[in-house]
Design an enzyme around this catalytic site. Structure first.
Site, short mmCIF file in Angstrom:
data_model
loop_
_atom_site.label_atom_id
_atom_site.label_comp_id
_atom_site.label_asym_id
_atom_site.label_seq_id
_atom_site.Cartn_x
_atom_site.Cartn_y
_atom_site.Cartn_z
N SER A 83 0.83 -1.19 0.00
CA SER A 83 0.00 0.00 0.00
C SER A 83 0.87 1.26 0.00
CB SER A 83 -0.96 -0.05 1.19
OG SER A 83 -1.97 0.92 1.08
N ASP B 242 -9.84 -4.37 -5.12
CA ASP B 242 -9.31 -3.40 -4.16
C ASP B 242 -10.14 -2.12 -4.20
OD1 ASP B 242 -7.77 -1.69 -2.57
OD2 ASP B 242 -5.88 -2.53 -3.30
N HIS C 96 -8.04 -5.22 -0.69
CA HIS C 96 -6.78 -4.58 -0.27
C HIS C 96 -6.16 -5.45 0.82
CE1 HIS C 96 -4.14 -1.13 -0.39
NE2 HIS C 96 -4.20 -0.98 0.92
#
Length: 253
Positions: free
Chosen positions: A141, A194, A225
């Site tokens: 991320s 995601d 995610h």
């Protein structure tokens, strides 16, 4: 978004818990000297080095040569996050848009400060005798965004590789890929569902980096995610062939 909600969906859930789902966990970072290579892996927003430090034992179970690699898990500073009402939490830079799609606003000063931190970690490894061509930078991320910026934006080094899990290409309009960093291969994995760092970010970033001369290995998985067992296996294979290309070539000969 409330602090507790954002911390849960971006940090602990997608770092610690998702990785534990992918494989059995452990903790700790290597401090042994005289390693044959190194991996610097950056956690995501709201997480800590412990969230991903289990990679140090998990990946060598898949690729035994990785037991000879030094693992470095930097900690992000406490950062005020605009989308969280200005509350402070572990973060590599500020976020202004949610979800994070193509065209999201950049915190340039925060990102460049984070890159400087990671380049200092690279310099420390080089001082210990690990050449840049044997160092992989990676992250999840926010951590993946900084890993890619470190590897490809005005980078002075050719690294062994860069691994981006559910990340995005930041400062894309200012991207300046040096001849050295064009030789740094990229592994980019992303969840097809995601809803935090949108799936569109992968195709957008892959296109820009490929056009800049970077060799990109993109993959996607039926997940949000988070992490996926097949992603972890592919990550281990990428790091193995990036740090030990000759040995991997001999294995397949």
């Amino acid at each position: 978004l409330k602090l507790q909600f954002l911390y849960l969906i971006v940090g602990i859930t997608v770092g610690s818990a998702a990785l534990m789902t992918a494989m059995a966990g452990s903790r700790g970072a290597s401090t042994a000297a005289a390693k044959q290579g190194a991996v610097i892996f950056l956690h995501g927003l709201g997480d800590s080095p412990a969230g991903w430090s289990s990679l140090e034992r998990q990946l060598p179970q898949l690729r035994p040569r990785l037991k000879d690699v030094e693992w470095v898990f930097p900690a992000a500073p406490q950062t005020r996050i605009t989308i969280n009402g200005g509350a402070a939490m572990p973060g590599w830079f500020d976020l202004f848009d949610w979800p994070i799609g193509v065209g999201s606003k950049d915190d340039k000063p925060g990102k460049l400060a984070a890159v400087a931190t990671i380049r200092s970690a690279i310099a420390a490894l080089k001082a210990k005798g690990v050449p840049a061509e044997k160092i992989v930078v990676g992250g999840f991320s926010q951590g993946a965004a900084i890993a890619m910026l470190t590897a490809y934006h005005e980078s002075p080094d050719q690294l062994a590789g860069c691994a981006a899990l559910s990340g995005w290409l930041t400062l894309a309009d200012e991207l300046s890929v040096s001849d050295a960093s064009k030789a740094t291969p990229l592994f980019w994995a992303h969840g097809q569902y995601d809803d935090k760092v949108l799936f569109e970010q992968q195709a957008h970033g892959v296109k820009l980096l490929t056009e800049a001369g970077v060799s990109v290995d993109p993959s996607s998985y039926p997940m949000g995610h988070e992490s996926h067992p097949k992603e972890v296996q592919a990550l281990a294979a990428f790091i193995d062939r990036s740090i030990f290309p000759n040995e991997c070539a001999a294995d397949s000969a």
